[in-house]
Design a protein around this motif. Structure first.
Motif, PDB file in Angstrom:
ATOM      1  N   THR A 113       0.937  -1.087  -0.044  1.00 33.37           N
ATOM      2  CA  THR A 113       0.036   0.002   0.177  1.00 33.37           C
ATOM      3  C   THR A 113       0.685   1.244  -0.037  1.00 33.37           C
ATOM      4  O   THR A 113       1.963   1.259   0.649  1.00 33.37           O
ATOM      5  N   PRO A 114       0.515   2.308  -0.743  1.00 34.44           N
ATOM      6  CA  PRO A 114       1.266   3.529  -0.657  1.00 34.44           C
ATOM      7  C   PRO A 114       1.236   4.140   0.689  1.00 34.44           C
ATOM      8  O   PRO A 114       2.144   5.011   0.832  1.00 34.44           O
ATOM      9  N   GLY A 138      -4.164  -4.965  -3.473  1.00 34.57           N
ATOM     10  CA  GLY A 138      -5.254  -4.247  -3.730  1.00 34.57           C
ATOM     11  C   GLY A 138      -5.143  -3.551  -5.079  1.00 34.57           C
ATOM     12  O   GLY A 138      -4.172  -3.722  -5.870  1.00 34.57           O
ATOM     13  N   ARG A 139      -6.310  -3.069  -5.327  1.00 39.39           N
ATOM     14  CA  ARG A 139      -6.587  -2.278  -6.615  1.00 39.39           C
ATOM     15  C   ARG A 139      -7.404  -1.106  -6.259  1.00 39.39           C
ATOM     16  O   ARG A 139      -7.828  -1.103  -4.873  1.00 39.39           O
ATOM     17  N   TYR A 140      -7.866  -0.116  -7.111  1.00 40.78           N
ATOM     18  CA  TYR A 140      -8.781   0.900  -6.964  1.00 40.78           C
ATOM     19  C   TYR A 140      -8.179   1.670  -6.026  1.00 40.78           C
ATOM     20  O   TYR A 140      -6.847   1.901  -5.832  1.00 40.78           O
ATOM     21  N   SER A 162       5.300  -0.311   1.619  1.00 43.82           N
ATOM     22  CA  SER A 162       5.306   0.258   0.153  1.00 43.82           C
ATOM     23  C   SER A 162       6.521   0.017  -0.251  1.00 43.82           C
ATOM     24  O   SER A 162       7.525   0.080   0.484  1.00 43.82           O
ATOM     25  N   ILE A 163       6.959   0.049  -1.649  1.00 40.00           N
ATOM     26  CA  ILE A 163       7.766  -0.094  -2.220  1.00 40.00           C
ATOM     27  C   ILE A 163       8.919   1.227  -2.475  1.00 40.00           C
ATOM     28  O   ILE A 163      10.091   1.198  -2.949  1.00 40.00           O
ATOM     29  N   TYR A 166       6.264   6.577  -4.281  1.00 38.19           N
ATOM     30  CA  TYR A 166       5.767   6.877  -5.756  1.00 38.19           C
ATOM     31  C   TYR A 166       4.262   6.046  -5.480  1.00 38.19           C
ATOM     32  O   TYR A 166       4.413   5.089  -4.864  1.00 38.19           O
ATOM     33  N   LEU A 168       1.685   3.259  -7.292  1.00 41.31           N
ATOM     34  CA  LEU A 168       1.495   2.514  -8.348  1.00 41.31           C
ATOM     35  C   LEU A 168      -0.175   2.332  -8.627  1.00 41.31           C
ATOM     36  O   LEU A 168      -0.696   3.075  -7.859  1.00 41.31           O
ATOM     37  N   GLY A 170      -1.724  -0.525  -8.379  1.00 37.90           N
ATOM     38  CA  GLY A 170      -2.160  -1.503  -7.379  1.00 37.90           C
ATOM     39  C   GLY A 170      -0.882  -2.424  -7.040  1.00 37.90           C
ATOM     40  O   GLY A 170       0.282  -1.821  -7.084  1.00 37.90           O
ATOM     41  N   GLY A 171      -1.060  -3.327  -6.157  1.00 39.99           N
ATOM     42  CA  GLY A 171      -0.168  -4.053  -5.345  1.00 39.99           C
ATOM     43  C   GLY A 171       0.652  -5.034  -5.993  1.00 39.99           C
ATOM     44  O   GLY A 171       1.674  -5.393  -5.554  1.00 39.99           O
TER      45      GLY A 171
HETATM   46  C1  LIG Z   1      -4.670  -0.024  -4.523  1.00 43.54           C
HETATM   47  O1  LIG Z   1      -3.490  -0.626  -4.183  1.00 43.54           O
HETATM   48  C2  LIG Z   1      -2.431  -0.232  -4.165  1.00 43.54           C
HETATM   49  C3  LIG Z   1      -2.196   1.067  -5.094  1.00 43.54           C
HETATM   50  C4  LIG Z   1      -1.018   1.808  -5.239  1.00 43.54           C
HETATM   51  C5  LIG Z   1       0.096   1.306  -4.779  1.00 43.54           C
HETATM   52  N1  LIG Z   1       1.383   1.752  -4.626  1.00 43.54           N
HETATM   53  C6  LIG Z   1       2.365   0.929  -4.013  1.00 43.54           C
HETATM   54  C7  LIG Z   1       3.569   1.192  -3.611  1.00 43.54           C
HETATM   55  O2  LIG Z   1       4.298   0.484  -2.864  1.00 43.54           O
HETATM   56  O3  LIG Z   1       4.145   2.304  -4.153  1.00 43.54           O
HETATM   57  S1  LIG Z   1       1.629  -0.523  -3.224  1.00 43.54           S
HETATM   58  C8  LIG Z   1       0.114   0.027  -3.920  1.00 43.54           C
HETATM   59  C9  LIG Z   1      -1.331  -0.663  -3.821  1.00 43.54           C
END
Ligand SMILES: COc1ccc2nc(C(=O)O)sc2c1
Length: 270
Positions: A113-114, A138-140, A162-163, A166, A168, A170-171
């Motif tokens: 997750t961000p 996750g998405r959305y 979070s990686i 920034y 993304l 989705g996960g």
């Molecule tokens: C909705 O699920 C998400 C959306 C964006 C996102 N960005 C990540 C990141 O590690 O940057 S994990 C991740 C999961």
């Protein structure tokens, strides 16, 4: 080690059939299973999302669908059906969000997750020590927050990670990164375990030194003489100094935890 990935885009994880992680799967070192979250949806449209309480843009992933999926995949702590026999509470601190209430043998749930803690090599090392990891992609706008809350209450270690800084879509990409990062640390995956020590962010806590191969001179660019000397002690010192210089220049945040004596001795003019 068993890893389950839940996602609405299973094909995204196809890259894990390749290279070293793919070999680890084929040789049985890594038991990786990818699941389509929609298999746990109950309506004919296989719906996994709904509008957010409180309003706002986008959709949120439904808790009931995730709950059914995680009940099947996480299993109940101590339940042999859900967790590999003899699962140990092996995750060290750092990869989790608090050990309180974690039951021995419970699978470790990772939620990319961000809004998560930034994933580092330390998290990879801790996750590589787990018997069973489940990654919830996750998405959305994300997964209903009660899903992680319920998993914690059931005794699972839950890490929201979070990686990087920034966002993304989705996960899944984060899952690929994390699974490769901890999967390669499993015994037998990387040919020469010593290479895990010297690589960037490895046990040495430094960025890796520059590497060279034949030819010794290429389009006017020469390999540093010391590497051609055959003098192993000098080569080792040069590589250590290069790693220190690079780390100090590119990642001053990593320098703080280094051995000062090492810094004093280093020939930083290299
Ligand atoms: C909705 O699920 C998400 C959306 C964006 C996102 N960005 C990540 C990141 O590690 O940057 S994990 C991740 C999961």
């Amino acid at each position: 080690m068993r890893v389950d990935v839940l996602t609405i885009f299973p094909d995204y994880l196809a890259a894990l059939d390749l290279s070293l992680v793919g070999k680890a799967r084929r040789t049985g070192i890594l038991d990786l299973r990818v699941h389509d979250l929609r298999d746990w949806a109950t309506d004919r449209h296989r719906t996994v999302d709904d509008t957010p309480f409180g309003g706002g843009a986008g959709m949120v992933m439904k808790p009931d669908v995730w709950g059914r999926a995680l009940d099947d995949v996480l299993g109940t702590p101590g339940d042999p059906a859900g967790d590999p026999a003899g699962g140990t509470d092996g995750a060290a601190d750092g990869a989790a969000d608090g050990a309180a209430g974690v039951r021995a043998g419970a699978a470790h749930l990772v939620v990319p997750t961000p809004s998560g803690e930034v994933f580092t090599q330390r998290h990879a090392e801790a996750l590589a020590r787990e018997e069973h990891v489940v990654v919830a992609c996750g998405r959305y706008e994300g997964i209903d927050a009660r899903v992680a809350e319920r998993a914690r209450a059931a005794g699972h270690r839950v890490s929201e990670l979070s990686i990087g800084d920034y966002v993304l879509n989705g996960g899944e990409v984060a899952a690929l990164v994390m699974i490769e990062a901890f999967g390669r640390l499993l015994p037998g995956v990387v040919g020469n375990p010593h290479s895990l020590v010297e690589e960037s962010h490895g046990a040495a806590g430094l960025l890796e030194y520059p590497v060279y191969t034949k030819p010794p001179s290429w389009e006017g660019h020469d390999v540093p003489e010391v590497l051609l000397s055959g003098h192993h002690a000098r080569i080792e010192r040069w590589r250590r100094d290069q790693a220190l210089v690079r780390t100090a220049a590119r990642r001053p945040d990593m320098v703080a935890s280094l051995d000062v004596a090492d810094l004093d001795r280093a020939d930083l003019t290299v």
